[in-house]
Motif scaffolding. Structure first.
Motif: not given
Ligand code: HEM
Length: 378
Positions: A154, A163, A260, A317
Protein backbone atom coordinates in the motif's frame (compact mmCIF):
# COMPACT_ATOMS: atom_id res chain seq x y z
CA UNK A 1 -30.71 89.21 81.24
CA UNK A 2 -28.40 92.20 81.51
CA UNK A 3 -25.34 89.98 81.19
CA UNK A 4 -26.76 88.37 78.02
CA UNK A 5 -27.17 91.73 76.26
CA UNK A 6 -23.71 92.81 77.45
CA UNK A 7 -21.98 89.74 75.95
CA UNK A 8 -24.05 90.09 72.77
CA UNK A 9 -22.88 93.69 72.42
CA UNK A 10 -19.27 92.64 73.02
CA UNK A 11 -19.47 89.95 70.38
CA UNK A 12 -20.94 92.36 67.87
CA UNK A 13 -18.14 94.88 68.48
CA UNK A 14 -15.49 92.21 68.04
CA UNK A 15 -16.79 90.92 64.68
CA UNK A 16 -17.05 94.47 63.33
CA UNK A 17 -13.41 95.00 64.29
CA UNK A 18 -12.31 91.80 62.51
CA UNK A 19 -14.20 92.52 59.30
CA UNK A 20 -12.52 95.82 59.10
CA UNK A 21 -9.14 94.10 59.57
CA UNK A 22 -9.74 91.16 56.95
CA UNK A 23 -9.20 93.03 53.61
CA UNK A 24 -5.93 94.21 55.08
CA UNK A 25 -4.59 90.59 55.68
CA UNK A 26 -5.76 89.38 52.20
CA UNK A 27 -4.07 92.46 50.68
CA UNK A 28 -0.88 91.72 52.63
CA UNK A 29 -1.02 88.00 51.62
CA UNK A 30 -1.46 88.98 47.95
CA UNK A 31 1.35 91.47 48.30
CA UNK A 32 3.45 88.70 49.87
CA UNK A 33 3.19 86.35 46.72
CA UNK A 34 3.04 88.99 44.03
CA UNK A 35 5.57 88.23 41.31
CA UNK A 36 8.66 90.29 41.49
CA UNK A 37 8.69 93.35 39.38
CA UNK A 38 9.49 92.66 35.74
CA UNK A 39 8.33 89.04 36.01
CA UNK A 40 6.66 87.80 32.81
CA UNK A 41 4.18 84.98 33.40
CA UNK A 42 4.88 82.03 31.08
CA UNK A 43 2.32 81.44 28.40
CA UNK A 44 -0.46 79.16 29.44
CA UNK A 45 0.02 75.58 28.16
CA UNK A 46 -1.49 75.12 24.70
CA UNK A 47 -2.89 71.88 23.44
CA UNK A 48 -0.38 71.70 20.57
CA UNK A 49 2.63 72.50 22.71
CA UNK A 50 5.77 70.54 21.98
CA UNK A 51 7.20 68.86 25.04
CA UNK A 52 9.95 71.48 25.16
CA UNK A 53 7.40 74.28 25.20
CA UNK A 54 5.31 72.47 27.81
CA UNK A 55 8.40 72.04 29.98
CA UNK A 56 8.54 75.84 30.11
CA UNK A 57 4.83 76.51 30.45
CA UNK A 58 4.14 73.67 32.85
CA UNK A 59 7.31 71.97 34.03
CA UNK A 60 6.81 68.26 34.73
CA UNK A 61 3.78 67.97 32.50
CA UNK A 62 4.88 65.58 29.71
CA UNK A 63 1.46 65.23 28.12
CA UNK A 64 2.78 66.33 24.68
CA UNK A 65 5.46 63.63 24.88
CA UNK A 66 2.97 60.86 25.71
CA UNK A 67 0.54 62.22 23.13
CA UNK A 68 3.32 61.92 20.57
CA UNK A 69 4.14 58.38 21.77
CA UNK A 70 0.48 57.39 21.49
CA UNK A 71 0.23 58.94 18.05
CA UNK A 72 3.56 57.58 16.82
CA UNK A 73 1.69 54.98 14.80
CA UNK A 74 0.43 57.78 12.55
CA UNK A 75 3.27 60.27 12.96
CA UNK A 76 6.47 58.38 13.70
CA UNK A 77 8.75 60.10 16.23
CA UNK A 78 12.48 59.63 16.49
CA UNK A 79 14.20 57.11 18.77
CA UNK A 80 17.46 55.20 18.78
CA UNK A 81 15.68 51.85 18.78
CA UNK A 82 16.86 49.33 16.13
CA UNK A 83 14.62 48.13 13.30
CA UNK A 84 12.18 49.44 10.71
CA UNK A 85 9.66 51.03 13.06
CA UNK A 86 12.05 52.78 15.43
CA UNK A 87 9.87 55.89 15.53
CA UNK A 88 6.69 53.98 16.27
CA UNK A 89 6.38 53.26 19.98
CA UNK A 90 2.64 52.53 19.87
CA UNK A 91 1.01 51.39 16.64
CA UNK A 92 -1.89 53.28 15.12
CA UNK A 93 -5.52 52.38 15.70
CA UNK A 94 -6.93 49.36 13.89
CA UNK A 95 -9.75 46.82 14.28
CA UNK A 96 -8.74 43.19 13.70
CA UNK A 97 -11.57 40.62 13.30
CA UNK A 98 -12.97 40.15 16.81
CA UNK A 99 -11.20 43.14 18.41
CA UNK A 100 -12.37 46.64 19.30
CA UNK A 101 -11.02 49.67 17.41
CA UNK A 102 -7.82 50.28 19.38
CA UNK A 103 -4.04 50.41 18.94
CA UNK A 104 -2.84 47.47 16.83
CA UNK A 105 -0.88 45.79 19.62
CA UNK A 106 -3.92 45.84 21.91
CA UNK A 107 -6.21 44.71 19.05
CA UNK A 108 -3.94 41.71 18.39
CA UNK A 109 -3.84 40.89 22.13
CA UNK A 110 -7.66 40.94 22.23
CA UNK A 111 -7.95 38.58 19.23
CA UNK A 112 -5.41 36.19 20.73
CA UNK A 113 -6.71 36.16 24.33
CA UNK A 114 -10.45 36.57 23.68
CA UNK A 115 -10.86 34.37 20.58
CA UNK A 116 -7.93 32.18 19.47
CA UNK A 117 -7.00 30.81 22.91
CA UNK A 118 -10.48 30.17 24.41
CA UNK A 119 -12.24 28.99 21.22
CA UNK A 120 -9.26 27.17 19.73
CA UNK A 121 -8.68 25.40 23.03
CA UNK A 122 -12.35 24.45 23.36
CA UNK A 123 -12.43 23.11 19.80
CA UNK A 124 -9.43 20.86 20.49
CA UNK A 125 -10.97 19.57 23.71
CA UNK A 126 -14.34 18.92 22.03
CA UNK A 127 -12.58 17.03 19.21
CA UNK A 128 -10.71 14.79 21.67
CA UNK A 129 -13.95 14.13 23.60
CA UNK A 130 -15.88 13.39 20.38
CA UNK A 131 -13.20 10.92 19.22
CA UNK A 132 -13.20 9.22 22.64
CA UNK A 133 -17.01 8.97 22.53
CA UNK A 134 -16.86 7.53 18.99
CA UNK A 135 -14.22 5.00 20.06
CA UNK A 136 -16.19 3.85 23.10
CA UNK A 137 -19.41 3.60 21.08
CA UNK A 138 -18.08 2.07 17.81
CA UNK A 139 -14.71 0.60 18.85
CA UNK A 140 -12.01 -0.15 16.29
CA UNK A 141 -13.46 -0.40 12.77
CA UNK A 142 -12.73 -3.22 10.32
CA UNK A 143 -11.93 -6.90 10.55
CA UNK A 144 -15.17 -8.02 8.85
CA UNK A 145 -13.57 -9.44 5.67
CA UNK A 146 -11.36 -12.53 6.17
CA UNK A 147 -7.65 -12.16 5.42
CA UNK A 148 -6.23 -14.29 2.58
CA UNK A 149 -2.62 -14.12 3.70
CA UNK A 150 -1.63 -12.55 0.40
CA UNK A 151 -0.13 -9.12 0.80
CA UNK A 152 -0.47 -5.95 -1.27
CA UNK A 153 1.98 -3.07 -1.10
CA UNK A 154 0.00 0.00 0.00
CA UNK A 155 2.89 2.37 0.75
CA UNK A 156 6.41 2.20 -0.69
CA UNK A 157 9.44 2.81 1.50
CA UNK A 158 9.74 6.38 0.16
CA UNK A 159 6.07 7.18 0.87
CA UNK A 160 6.41 5.93 4.45
CA UNK A 161 9.66 7.84 5.03
CA UNK A 162 8.06 11.05 3.70
CA UNK A 163 4.97 10.47 5.83
CA UNK A 164 6.75 9.75 9.11
CA UNK A 165 9.29 12.60 8.85
CA UNK A 166 6.34 14.89 8.18
CA UNK A 167 4.34 13.36 11.04
CA UNK A 168 7.31 13.74 13.42
CA UNK A 169 7.83 17.41 12.51
CA UNK A 170 4.10 18.07 12.80
CA UNK A 171 3.88 16.40 16.21
CA UNK A 172 6.84 18.44 17.53
CA UNK A 173 5.30 21.65 16.16
CA UNK A 174 1.87 20.81 17.57
CA UNK A 175 3.15 19.96 21.06
CA UNK A 176 5.48 23.00 21.28
CA UNK A 177 2.71 25.21 19.87
CA UNK A 178 0.20 23.93 22.44
CA UNK A 179 2.66 24.62 25.27
CA UNK A 180 3.32 28.17 23.98
CA UNK A 181 -0.43 28.82 23.72
CA UNK A 182 -1.88 26.98 26.71
CA UNK A 183 1.16 26.08 28.85
CA UNK A 184 0.60 28.92 31.32
CA UNK A 185 -2.81 27.46 32.23
CA UNK A 186 -1.80 23.87 32.92
CA UNK A 187 2.03 23.68 33.11
CA UNK A 188 3.11 26.91 34.84
CA UNK A 189 1.15 26.17 38.06
CA UNK A 190 2.82 22.72 38.21
CA UNK A 191 6.37 23.53 37.09
CA UNK A 192 6.77 27.03 38.52
CA UNK A 193 8.01 30.09 36.60
CA UNK A 194 11.71 29.19 36.20
CA UNK A 195 11.28 25.65 34.89
CA UNK A 196 8.28 26.69 32.78
CA UNK A 197 10.31 29.58 31.36
CA UNK A 198 13.15 27.29 30.33
CA UNK A 199 10.77 24.69 28.90
CA UNK A 200 8.85 27.22 26.77
CA UNK A 201 12.10 28.78 25.60
CA UNK A 202 13.46 25.38 24.53
CA UNK A 203 10.16 24.43 22.83
CA UNK A 204 9.90 27.80 21.06
CA UNK A 205 13.41 27.28 19.69
CA UNK A 206 12.54 23.71 18.63
CA UNK A 207 9.34 25.09 17.02
CA UNK A 208 11.28 27.66 15.00
CA UNK A 209 13.75 24.99 13.83
CA UNK A 210 11.17 22.27 13.05
CA UNK A 211 9.05 24.74 11.05
CA UNK A 212 11.24 24.82 7.91
CA UNK A 213 11.69 21.01 8.14
CA UNK A 214 7.91 20.62 8.18
CA UNK A 215 7.65 23.00 5.23
CA UNK A 216 9.88 20.75 3.12
CA UNK A 217 8.37 17.43 4.27
CA UNK A 218 4.84 18.76 3.75
CA UNK A 219 5.69 19.68 0.16
CA UNK A 220 7.14 16.18 -0.38
CA UNK A 221 4.03 14.53 1.14
CA UNK A 222 1.78 16.71 -1.04
CA UNK A 223 3.66 15.85 -4.23
CA UNK A 224 3.85 12.15 -3.29
CA UNK A 225 0.17 11.59 -2.60
CA UNK A 226 -1.57 14.24 -4.78
CA UNK A 227 -2.24 11.92 -7.75
CA UNK A 228 -4.26 9.41 -5.70
CA UNK A 229 -6.16 12.19 -3.91
CA UNK A 230 -7.73 13.69 -7.02
CA UNK A 231 -11.53 13.69 -6.58
CA UNK A 232 -13.64 11.11 -8.49
CA UNK A 233 -17.37 10.43 -8.81
CA UNK A 234 -17.10 7.61 -6.26
CA UNK A 235 -16.13 10.20 -3.65
CA UNK A 236 -19.51 11.87 -3.96
CA UNK A 237 -21.30 8.55 -3.26
CA UNK A 238 -18.94 7.95 -0.33
CA UNK A 239 -19.67 11.42 1.07
CA UNK A 240 -23.44 11.06 0.70
CA UNK A 241 -23.36 7.79 2.67
CA UNK A 242 -20.85 9.05 5.22
CA UNK A 243 -18.47 6.32 4.05
CA UNK A 244 -20.82 3.68 5.49
CA UNK A 245 -19.40 4.54 8.88
CA UNK A 246 -22.86 4.22 10.47
CA UNK A 247 -24.00 1.35 8.17
CA UNK A 248 -23.12 -2.31 7.73
CA UNK A 249 -20.51 -2.00 5.02
CA UNK A 250 -17.98 0.60 4.01
CA UNK A 251 -18.78 2.37 0.75
CA UNK A 252 -16.33 1.20 -1.95
CA UNK A 253 -13.46 3.65 -2.49
CA UNK A 254 -10.23 3.93 -4.50
CA UNK A 255 -6.76 3.95 -2.86
CA UNK A 256 -7.84 6.81 -0.61
CA UNK A 257 -11.49 7.38 0.36
CA UNK A 258 -13.26 10.77 0.28
CA UNK A 259 -12.64 11.30 4.00
CA UNK A 260 -8.88 10.93 3.51
CA UNK A 261 -9.10 13.26 0.48
CA UNK A 262 -10.79 15.95 2.63
CA UNK A 263 -7.91 15.63 5.13
CA UNK A 264 -5.48 15.81 2.21
CA UNK A 265 -6.93 18.94 0.48
CA UNK A 266 -8.18 20.63 3.65
CA UNK A 267 -5.38 19.59 6.03
CA UNK A 268 -2.24 18.98 3.99
CA UNK A 269 -2.85 21.52 1.20
CA UNK A 270 -5.04 24.40 2.45
CA UNK A 271 -4.26 24.53 6.17
CA UNK A 272 -0.79 22.97 5.83
CA UNK A 273 0.54 25.56 3.40
CA UNK A 274 -1.22 28.39 5.26
CA UNK A 275 0.46 27.35 8.52
CA UNK A 276 3.80 26.99 6.71
CA UNK A 277 3.52 30.32 4.86
CA UNK A 278 2.54 32.32 7.96
CA UNK A 279 5.14 30.37 10.00
CA UNK A 280 7.92 31.34 7.60
CA UNK A 281 6.83 34.99 8.00
CA UNK A 282 6.98 34.62 11.80
CA UNK A 283 10.43 33.01 11.38
CA UNK A 284 11.36 35.97 9.12
CA UNK A 285 12.59 33.55 6.46
CA UNK A 286 10.74 34.96 3.42
CA UNK A 287 12.75 37.50 1.39
CA UNK A 288 11.46 40.98 0.56
CA UNK A 289 9.22 41.51 3.62
CA UNK A 290 9.70 44.38 6.09
CA UNK A 291 8.48 42.29 9.03
CA UNK A 292 6.76 45.24 10.69
CA UNK A 293 4.79 44.58 13.88
CA UNK A 294 1.53 44.71 11.95
CA UNK A 295 2.81 42.03 9.51
CA UNK A 296 3.82 39.82 12.44
CA UNK A 297 0.47 40.30 14.21
CA UNK A 298 -1.48 39.32 11.07
CA UNK A 299 0.87 36.39 10.36
CA UNK A 300 0.46 35.19 13.95
CA UNK A 301 -3.35 35.33 13.88
CA UNK A 302 -3.46 33.43 10.55
CA UNK A 303 -0.85 30.93 11.82
CA UNK A 304 -2.62 30.26 15.11
CA UNK A 305 -6.11 29.84 13.60
CA UNK A 306 -4.87 27.60 10.75
CA UNK A 307 -2.74 25.54 13.18
CA UNK A 308 -5.71 24.99 15.54
CA UNK A 309 -7.94 23.84 12.65
CA UNK A 310 -5.14 21.63 11.28
CA UNK A 311 -4.65 19.99 14.70
CA UNK A 312 -8.40 19.30 14.88
CA UNK A 313 -8.34 17.66 11.42
CA UNK A 314 -5.22 15.61 12.14
CA UNK A 315 -6.51 14.46 15.50
CA UNK A 316 -9.13 12.70 13.40
CA UNK A 317 -6.46 11.40 11.01
CA UNK A 318 -4.25 10.17 13.85
CA UNK A 319 -7.27 8.54 15.53
CA UNK A 320 -8.16 6.63 12.32
CA UNK A 321 -4.48 5.89 11.73
CA UNK A 322 -3.96 4.33 15.20
CA UNK A 323 -6.89 2.84 17.23
CA UNK A 324 -9.71 3.88 14.87
CA UNK A 325 -9.14 1.25 12.18
CA UNK A 326 -7.72 -2.25 12.49
CA UNK A 327 -4.27 -2.64 10.89
CA UNK A 328 -4.26 0.89 9.40
CA UNK A 329 -1.12 1.79 11.34
CA UNK A 330 0.57 -1.42 10.16
CA UNK A 331 0.02 -0.24 6.56
CA UNK A 332 2.03 2.93 7.19
CA UNK A 333 4.64 1.02 9.27
CA UNK A 334 5.31 -1.99 7.00
CA UNK A 335 3.77 -0.67 3.79
CA UNK A 336 1.82 -3.93 3.38
CA UNK A 337 -1.87 -4.78 3.80
CA UNK A 338 -3.70 -8.10 3.42
CA UNK A 339 -6.04 -8.52 0.44
CA UNK A 340 -8.92 -8.84 2.92
CA UNK A 341 -8.10 -5.45 4.42
CA UNK A 342 -7.87 -3.84 0.96
CA UNK A 343 -11.19 -5.38 -0.08
CA UNK A 344 -12.98 -4.17 3.05
CA UNK A 345 -11.65 -0.60 3.16
CA UNK A 346 -10.65 0.28 -0.43
CA UNK A 347 -12.65 -2.12 -2.62
CA UNK A 348 -12.26 -0.21 -5.91
CA UNK A 349 -8.46 -0.05 -5.35
CA UNK A 350 -8.45 -3.81 -4.63
CA UNK A 351 -10.51 -4.48 -7.79
CA UNK A 352 -8.01 -2.47 -9.86
CA UNK A 353 -5.13 -4.53 -8.42
CA UNK A 354 -6.91 -7.82 -9.09
CA UNK A 355 -7.68 -6.60 -12.64
CA UNK A 356 -3.98 -5.78 -13.04
CA UNK A 357 -4.60 -2.03 -13.60
CA UNK A 358 -2.47 -1.24 -10.57
CA UNK A 359 0.55 -3.34 -9.57
CA UNK A 360 0.16 -5.13 -6.22
CA UNK A 361 3.81 -4.34 -5.67
CA UNK A 362 5.40 -1.03 -6.74
CA UNK A 363 8.83 -1.51 -5.14
CA UNK A 364 10.73 -4.82 -4.49
CA UNK A 365 8.65 -7.98 -5.37
CA UNK A 366 6.66 -9.79 -2.62
CA UNK A 367 7.08 -13.62 -2.23
CA UNK A 368 3.44 -14.65 -2.91
CA UNK A 369 4.07 -18.34 -2.10
CA UNK A 370 5.10 -17.58 1.50
CA UNK A 371 1.88 -17.27 3.50
CA UNK A 372 1.48 -14.18 5.70
CA UNK A 373 2.36 -14.42 9.40
CA UNK A 374 -0.34 -16.79 10.85
CA UNK A 375 -0.63 -14.46 13.87
CA UNK A 376 -1.94 -11.75 11.54
CA UNK A 377 -4.86 -14.03 10.63
CA UNK A 378 -7.90 -12.87 12.60
C1 HEM B 1 1.50 10.96 14.43
C2 HEM B 1 0.76 11.30 13.52
C3 HEM B 1 0.23 10.47 12.35
C4 HEM B 1 -0.19 9.16 12.28
C5 HEM B 1 -0.23 8.13 13.38
C6 HEM B 1 -0.60 8.91 10.90
C7 HEM B 1 -1.07 7.67 10.41
C8 HEM B 1 -1.35 7.44 9.09
C9 HEM B 1 -1.78 6.15 8.56
C10 HEM B 1 -1.98 4.89 9.37
C11 HEM B 1 -1.98 6.29 7.23
C12 HEM B 1 -2.45 5.22 6.22
C13 HEM B 1 -3.92 5.42 5.93
C14 HEM B 1 -4.33 4.56 4.78
O1 HEM B 1 -3.81 3.46 4.64
O2 HEM B 1 -5.19 5.01 4.03
C15 HEM B 1 -1.68 7.66 6.91
C16 HEM B 1 -1.76 8.19 5.65
C17 HEM B 1 -1.45 9.52 5.36
N1 HEM B 1 -1.06 10.50 6.25
FE1 HEM B 1 -0.75 10.26 8.21
N2 HEM B 1 -0.43 10.08 10.18
C18 HEM B 1 0.08 11.04 11.04
C19 HEM B 1 0.39 12.34 10.74
C20 HEM B 1 0.25 12.89 9.50
C21 HEM B 1 0.53 14.29 9.20
C22 HEM B 1 1.00 15.32 10.19
C23 HEM B 1 0.27 14.46 7.89
C24 HEM B 1 0.36 15.70 7.04
C25 HEM B 1 0.43 16.91 7.50
C26 HEM B 1 -0.17 13.16 7.37
C27 HEM B 1 -0.52 12.91 6.04
C28 HEM B 1 -0.90 11.68 5.54
C29 HEM B 1 -1.20 11.42 4.13
C30 HEM B 1 -1.14 12.44 3.02
C31 HEM B 1 -1.52 10.05 4.02
C32 HEM B 1 -1.89 9.25 2.77
C33 HEM B 1 -3.36 9.12 2.72
C34 HEM B 1 -3.95 10.22 1.95
O3 HEM B 1 -3.26 10.74 1.10
O4 HEM B 1 -5.08 10.53 2.19
N3 HEM B 1 -0.17 12.22 8.38
N4 HEM B 1 -1.29 8.33 8.05
Amino acid sequence: MRNFFASLLALLTLSVACAQAAPDSAASAAAAVAPPAGFVAPALPKADDSNAQRAKSQPGNNAPFWRAVHGSGDHAGTSNLPGAEKGVLIQSMIQYPGSKLTTAGEAWRQVRNQWIIPYGGSLLLITVLALALFYFSKGTLGGHVPYTGRLIERFTYFERAAHWSNAAAFSLLAISGLVMAFGKFFLLPVLGATLFGWLTYALKTAHNLAGPLFAVSLLVVFMTFVRDNLPTVHDLKWMLKGGGLFGEHEVPSARFNAGEKVVFWGGVFLLGFTVVGSGLVLDQLLPGLAYLRGDMQIAHMIHAVAAMLMMVLFLGHIYMGTVGMKDALKAMQTGMVDEGWAKEHHELWFDDIRAGNIPAQRSTPVDQSRPANPAAQH
